[in-house]
Design an enzyme around this catalytic site. Structure first.
Site, PDB file in Angstrom:
ATOM      1  N   SER A 556     -13.783 -48.530 -64.377  1.00 48.78           N
ATOM      2  CA  SER A 556     -13.175 -48.037 -64.765  1.00 48.78           C
ATOM      3  C   SER A 556     -11.505 -48.302 -64.834  1.00 48.78           C
ATOM      4  CB  SER A 556     -12.248 -47.168 -62.456  1.00 48.78           C
ATOM      5  OG  SER A 556     -11.791 -46.494 -62.610  1.00 48.78           O
ATOM      6  N   ASP A 642     -18.015 -37.199 -62.424  1.00 44.70           N
ATOM      7  CA  ASP A 642     -16.820 -38.162 -62.323  1.00 44.70           C
ATOM      8  C   ASP A 642     -15.469 -37.322 -62.229  1.00 44.70           C
ATOM      9  OD1 ASP A 642     -14.945 -40.319 -62.440  1.00 44.70           O
ATOM     10  OD2 ASP A 642     -16.056 -42.126 -63.188  1.00 44.70           O
ATOM     11  N   HIS A 677     -17.767 -40.518 -59.799  1.00 42.99           N
ATOM     12  CA  HIS A 677     -17.283 -42.052 -59.966  1.00 42.99           C
ATOM     13  C   HIS A 677     -17.762 -43.190 -59.444  1.00 42.99           C
ATOM     14  CE1 HIS A 677     -13.719 -44.344 -62.117  1.00 42.99           C
ATOM     15  NE2 HIS A 677     -13.862 -44.539 -60.771  1.00 42.99           N
TER      16      HIS A 677
END
Length: 706
Positions: A556, A642, A677
């Site tokens: 991320s 995501d 995600h």
């Protein structure tokens, strides 16, 4: 290096279609923006071709992947249950079963109302009166993806409210189960955020919905069985602010918190009143953050507030609920201690803080006279222990549940008797096989950044290995998040093969306090990258890591870190894993219609309005700074659904690297086609995914990977 020397198939080559972006007089031609349209069959075909290429290039690692998966499985107690936590007249706990992907939430009745010692339950023996609240395996049937958002029982223990996501886009469906009959109620609410909060009337719940940009922006109140639509309680107009809702531990109030990265505002209402009107605790002021907890001290209702008004690392104050502005200071702000949280109970407070880069806990007894007694430090034996509160659902319980762990200490759960101070260890996370913490070492080291700043580096490896050795360095460095020491069964598969594991606590995280965070955000963001490079070089220069044996991993915002350091110092790393990486940040932050963008401006800056921010972000954006040079082997992973970091970012980055770089090292993209995600769901599937990453890292680092 296996991944480099083998004969490789030809990788996919994404077509180049010029898309022009113009801001502040700067023209950027983006050849891969067309990959953003996941409704385009050509985009899906390209992602599937990338997956097929990755499968082909990594096929030789299948035996190693299987070995690692088998090791994780063999060390894990698959049929297990958690330490029960008492709430009302029930003990609540979670079960796992061998062969099942997901957990099961259960409870059993309290036998003796005066006994607060958790029952010693046996996972293989029938538990008298056990009630299954929610079997996630049943909920997940027929779905490729499953995630539980919330599971909360009404205060009277009669109704379970729970939410599920079966796509991976973090939009949940809220359902209600009558625990006396086991039947689902007719009430069902789709498209909400993950959480749910009960009012104390046992019929009313609060929940949040999100806007088109995935911002939690509206709080709703719903009365079960009333046959009416949900009532909007509060809507946040400012696009920088997210909402959250919860109930104080005392059960007196429901709190709605609105917060940006730098400003907050809290509202409160009577938790027993299903029509309660919310009032503001303290009006928002730009740059001032505060949080609220409720306490009863000396018979007086008080708000406990952590705030940073004049105290960069926060101060703790208390004020009458009737006048929150009339505050008195309990703990003054300090430059060397970051106050993180305060939890209130009937007869004590628990203060969570950070000192010397690690989380700590302090207990504050409240005397019968309403005065706070001398603070009691809750300490542990090892330097790198992370400690925090465990499950403590009771306002007036006689014991405090805490947890502690380190890189080499499995999670331990303790109860502390508040009258005597006696600490009882209830459980240590089981690790099957011959695991002994004494076979490993963990310690804190310090690297020196470009500007002379000392950067903490946590290190763990098997005792007695020959150094220098191959090493994996991990980093994140954003949003004031802290990469605290924690135990991992899966990580043992790296350590037992002679790999060193290190965490670089770079600026942008919160390990060293608020100033550490501020030193790695906005126009100081590059400090995160140079800190990480300095930490990597320190591992080599100090003889911990073998030259050309250093691999890196982050996800991320940590994936942005991976992309940036790969441009900054490609020769330093033998390989890089970037998980759901934020590698096209400028494109994203320039588009207010995308999820999170406006709320992210406090973290990265607003490049739409500020030329300096635009220029600064463009100077470090991994995608826009790919150049004709050699790069290490790279494995990028993402998920099609995501909503936080779109799959298109790593897809574009990989295409640009392949087109531009001058070496033959493989660049791989693996896309989970049915996940979000957080990646793929189900514990066995997650173990397989971990084994996939670890096998690639071990082989790429040149580790003995038998």
């Amino acid at each position: 290096m296996t991944a480099v020397t083998q004969t490789l198939p030809e990788p996919p080559s994404a077509k180049r279609v010029a898309t022009t972006r113009t801001h502040h007089g700067d023209v950027f031609v983006d050849p891969y923006e067309w990959l953003r349209d996941k409704a385009d069959p050509e985009v899906i075909a390209h992602l599937e071709a990338e997956n097929a290429y990755t499968d082909a290039v990594t096929a030789h690692l299948e035996p190693l992947r299987q070995n690692i998966f088998d090791e994780i499985k063999a060390r894990t107690k698959e049929t297990d249950l958690s330490v029960p936590a008492r709430r009302g007249q029930w003990w609540y706990y979670a079960r796992t079963f061998e062969g099942k992907q997901y957990g099961v939430q259960c409870r059993c009745p309290v036998a003796d109302p005066d006994d607060w010692t958790p029952p010693d339950l046996d996972e293989d023996t029938e538990i008298p009166g056990e009630q299954v609240l929610l079997d996630q395996n049943v909920e997940a049937q027929g779905h490729d993806f499953f995630a539980l958002g919330a599971a909360g029982v009404s205060p009277d223990g009669n109704i379970l409210a729970y939410s599920v996501d079966v796509v991976g886009d973090e939009r949940y469906t809220l359902r209600f189960k009558d625990l006396s009959t086991g039947e689902l109620l007719a009430d069902e609410i789709a498209g909400i955020g993950a959480g749910v909060t009960w009012a104390t009337d046992n019929s009313t719940v609060y929940y949040i919905t999100v806007d088109a940009a995935w911002r939690p922006d509206t709080v709703w109140r719903y009365r079960i069985g009333a046959g009416r639509q949900a009532e909007q309680v509060y809507h946040e107009e400012d696009e920088r602010f997210w909402l959250s809702v919860g109930r104080t531990r005392s059960d007196a109030y429901v709190l709605i918190a609105a917060g940006s990265s730098i400003t907050s505002e809290v509202r409160y209402a009577d938790a027993a009143d299903p029509q309660a009107q919310f009032a503001v605790v303290l009006p928002r002021r730009e740059g001032i953050e505060y949080s609220v907890e409720h306490a009863i001290v000396g018979g007086q209702d008080r708000f406990l507030m952590l705030h940073n008004d004049g105290a960069v690392n926060f101060t703790l104050v208390q004020a009458p609920v009737s006048d929150p502005t009339a505050s008195e200071t309990l703990i003054a702000g300090r430059d060397d201690v970051r106050l993180d949280m305060v939890d209130a109970f009937a007869h004590h407070l628990v203060i969570g803080y950070r000192a010397e880069g690690l989380p700590r806990i302090q207990l504050w007894p409240i005397g019968a006279d309403g005065q706070y007694r001398a603070p009691q430090e809750i300490t542990f034996d090892t330097e790198l222990t992370s400690a925090g509160l465990g499950a403590n659902p009771n306002w007036d319980g006689p014991k405090l549940r805490v947890g502690a762990t380190s890189f080499i200490t499995p999670v331990r759960v303790y109860d502390i008797d508040l009258a005597t101070g006696e600490r009882t260890m209830l459980r240590e996370q089981p690790v099957l096989g011959d695991y002994r913490s004494a076979d490993y070492v963990e310690y804190r080291d310090w690297a020196l950044a470009e500007d002379g700043t000392r950067v903490p580096v946590s290190i763990v490896h098997r005792a007695g290995i020959e150094l220098p050795a191959p090493a994996l360095i991990y980093g994140y460095g954003a949003y004031e998040m802290c990469e605290d020491p924690h135990f991992s069964i899966a990580r043992l598969s790296l350590l037992d093969r002679g790999m060193v594991f290190a965490v670089a606590h770079v600026r942008g995280g919160g390990e060293m306090g608020r100033l550490w965070y501020e030193g790695g955000k906005l126009l100081e963001k590059k400090n995160s990258f140079t800190d990480f490079v300095a930490a990597g070089r320190h591992l080599i220069d100090s003889g911990i890591c073998a030259p050309r044996g250093l691999v890196a991993m982050g996800g991320s915002a940590g994936g942005l870190l991976m992309g940036a350091v790969t441009n900054l110092a490609p020769q330093l790393f033998a390989g890089v894993v970037a998980q759901v990486p934020f590698v096209d940040p400028l494109t994203t932050i320039l588009d207010p219609s995308l999820p999170l963008t406006v709320t992210e401006w406090d973290e990265w800056g607003n490049p739409l309005d500020d030329h300096d921010v635009y220029r600064y972000m463009k100077s470090y954006s991994p995608y826009e700074n790919v150049t004709e040079r050699g790069y290490p082997p790279i494995l990028a992973t993402t998920s099609l659904h995501d909503t936080r970091v779109y799959y298109v970012e790593p897809a574009k980055w990989v295409a640009a690297l392949r087109h531009t770089k001058t070496d033959s090292n493989p660049v791989l993209l693996k896309t989970q086609m049915t996940a979000g995600h957080g990646g793929i769901s189900g514990r066995y599937e997650r173990w397989k995914d971990t084994a996939f990453h670890y096998a690639w890292l071990l082989a790429t680092a040149g580790c003995d990977a038998g």
